[in-house]
Design an enzyme around this catalytic site. Structure first.
Site, PDB file in Angstrom:
ATOM      1  N   HIS A 275       0.831  -1.244   0.012  1.00  0.00           N
ATOM      2  CA  HIS A 275       0.119  -0.056   0.050  1.00  0.00           C
ATOM      3  C   HIS A 275       0.966   1.184  -0.139  1.00  0.00           C
ATOM      4  O   HIS A 275       2.044   1.050   0.408  1.00  0.00           O
ATOM      5  CB  HIS A 275      -0.995  -0.040   1.285  1.00  0.00           C
ATOM      6  N   CYS A 276       0.103   2.454  -0.646  1.00  0.00           N
ATOM      7  CA  CYS A 276       1.152   3.478  -0.530  1.00  0.00           C
ATOM      8  C   CYS A 276       0.136   4.446   0.635  1.00  0.00           C
ATOM      9  O   CYS A 276      -0.476   3.891   1.498  1.00  0.00           O
ATOM     10  CB  CYS A 276       0.937   4.403  -1.853  1.00  0.00           C
ATOM     11  N   VAL A 277       0.019   5.667   0.293  1.00  0.00           N
ATOM     12  CA  VAL A 277      -0.456   6.821   1.264  1.00  0.00           C
ATOM     13  C   VAL A 277      -2.003   6.708   1.199  1.00  0.00           C
ATOM     14  O   VAL A 277      -2.673   6.659   2.245  1.00  0.00           O
ATOM     15  CB  VAL A 277      -0.239   8.284   0.839  1.00  0.00           C
TER      16      VAL A 277
ATOM     17  N   ARG B  44      -3.693   4.140  -1.213  1.00  0.00           N
ATOM     18  CA  ARG B  44      -4.187   2.969  -1.887  1.00  0.00           C
ATOM     19  C   ARG B  44      -3.567   1.803  -1.496  1.00  0.00           C
ATOM     20  O   ARG B  44      -2.465   1.712  -1.474  1.00  0.00           O
ATOM     21  CB  ARG B  44      -3.809   3.403  -3.610  1.00  0.00           C
TER      22      ARG B  44
END
Length: 481
Positions: A26-28, A30
């Protein structure tokens, strides 16, 4: 029991189950999936899950927008699925199996520029501020503030602001003149090789011993100093602000380091791998790759510049402004960074970046219209309002993937508005001095005398998409809710 446990179970089922997940991270905002078979994912059902703000596929990854609590969702998902998360780098590596050759090239280009974009943005803002300090005549001869009839700049009136202006040149020069250092470092970072060698290689491209790239055009060939090896002479030319020579040199260093690691015994690798890789890279960079890269960069910038200043520049602008947002979806938009920097290095301004800036604003404007149209829809506003603000500040992915592409008609409205604004800014020859914040604050990247034209272009990018989104929505049954 986790807050998103039940939704995580549903998402696991809808992406095709555990066996269809190659990797997940995951990112910030998503969840990022690399799926073995994307056709097994029920995208429509996934986007109907309450925590999901939208989804899209990019660079071989199926990305599900969750929002600021994505870390909580991710923890619940890994717990209920039994799928162990991986690093972002591993996910990117896995995603390459789902990419075409062109997508892999664009992904590599994006990963090289991504780490240095914050510095470029800072540099753009600094140059914009310096434009105001040394370019705006805001005081008359008596020292009275007079923006219309001024004859003196604030740097001419104030010792303090003159000092500030000179001081700000320090970071501005570091960012743009020494850009090759950042590029060669970023290439080695991307390729997983020794980053300090990339930094050293970059420094050799911009050494003060060399003729500054900005002075090459006005220096006679006979006056350029040379390294004389007896059998050959090499021009002592620097590559300040040059993108392509730095990229070619960086990749050469990375591949040479990999090569020598394979053939040199482990016990002496620490000595001979960096020695041979760096020395050969420096030699090749200054004798072959630098001159070739310079010609390639000049050719690309000349072609683009010719298109933007020709009789048919309006057509070029209309097409680019209309298609830039779809380019973002494919990842091909990352190539514009290199072209912009080449244009600025060669001509002092770029007409390409203003169109990018206006496209970002247009996407945010279309989202703003949907907020008005769906003002009673709380779930929509939770996604749309932050996306709208983000786009106007230069980051369009949440707006595009979370709202506009899903509804279709706002995306088209934004493309049309972007196209019209692009035509206006190109026909009026309103070039930017630097790449800055790709949204409304972007006006700082233009000379002060260009600001009124930039604001008119921004107004086109704001109001045309809003009006068209409302008009298109009226024709869409069941869309205004």
């Amino acid at each position: 029991m986790g807050k998103y446990r039940e939704d995580a179970k549903k998402l696991l089922e809808l992406v095709g189950g555990k066996e269809n997940i190659k990797s997940v991270t995951h990112c910030v905002t998503r969840m990022r999936f690399v799926l073995n078979d994307e056709s097994k994912a029920d995208i429509k059902a996934i986007e109907e899950l309450k925590p999901v703000k939208g989804s899209f596929t990019q660079a071989g990854q199926y990305q599900v927008i969750i929002g600021n609590e994505v870390d909580l969702f991710y923890n619940d998902f890994t717990e209920v699925s039994g799928v162990e998360g991986v690093s972002k780098e591993q996910a990117k590596s896995d995603a390459k199996s789902n990419q075409t050759a062109l997508q892999r090239v664009m992904s590599t280009l994006a990963e090289i520029f991504a780490p240095i974009i914050p510095a470029i943005i800072v540099g753009g803002l600094i140059l914009g501020f310096r434009n105001i300090l040394e370019g705006v005549k805001m005081f008359d001869a008596a020292g009275t503030f007079n923006l219309r009839g001024g004859t003196q700049t604030i740097t001419q009136m104030s010792t303090f602001w003159n000092g500030v202006n000179h001081f700000l040149w320090l970071p501005g020069e570091a960012i743009f003149h020494f850009l090759p250092v950042g590029i060669t470092w970023s290439v080695t970072r991307k390729m997983g090789t020794t980053q300090i060698l990339g930094i050293v290689l970059g420094i050799t491209l911009v050494s003060p011993q060399l003729l500054n790239a900005y002075d090459v055009a006005k220096t006679a060939a006979a006056d350029i100093q040379k390294w004389d090896f007896g059998f050959a002479q090499v021009n002592m030319i620097g590559y300040q602000a040059q993108v392509i020579p730095a990229m070619l040199a960086g990749f050469t260093l990375a591949y040479l380091e990999r090569f020598f690691k394979k053939i040199i015994p482990d016990v002496v690798q620490m000595i001979f791998v960096p020695f041979f890789a760096l020395l050969i890279s420096i030699i090749v960079a200054h004798t072959i790759l630098g001159p070739i890269g310079w010609k390639i960069g000049s050719a690309i910038s000349s072609v683009v510049y010719s298109g933007l200043t020709s009789t048919f520049n309006w057509l070029f602008a209309a097409v680019f402004g209309f298609l830039y947002s779809p380019l973002v979806i494919t990842g091909l938009h990352h190539m514009t960074n290199a072209i912009d920097l080449e244009l600025i290095a060669k001509y002092g301004t770029t007409l390409l970046w203003p169109m990018v800036m206006l496209s970002n604003i247009a996407q945010g404007s279309a989202v703003a219209a949907t907020v008005y149209l769906k003002k009673k829809n709380t779930n929509h506003k939770e996604v749309a309002v932050p996306s709208w603000i983000s786009a106007w500040l230069g980051v369009t992915e949440p707006a595009m993937f979370g709202v506009n592409i899903k509804l279709r008609y706002p995306f088209l409205a934004a493309m049309i508005g972007s196209s019209l604004a692009a035509v206006f800014v190109v026909v009026t020859n309103t070039g930017a001095n630097a790449i800055g914040v790709g949204g409304i604050p972007g006006f700082l990247s233009f000379n002060f005398d260009k600001w009124p034209i930039v604001w008119i272009a921004m107004a086109i990018a704001i109001f045309v998409p809003i009006i068209l989104t409302v008009v298109f929505a009226k024709r869409q049954k069941n869309e205004i809710a």
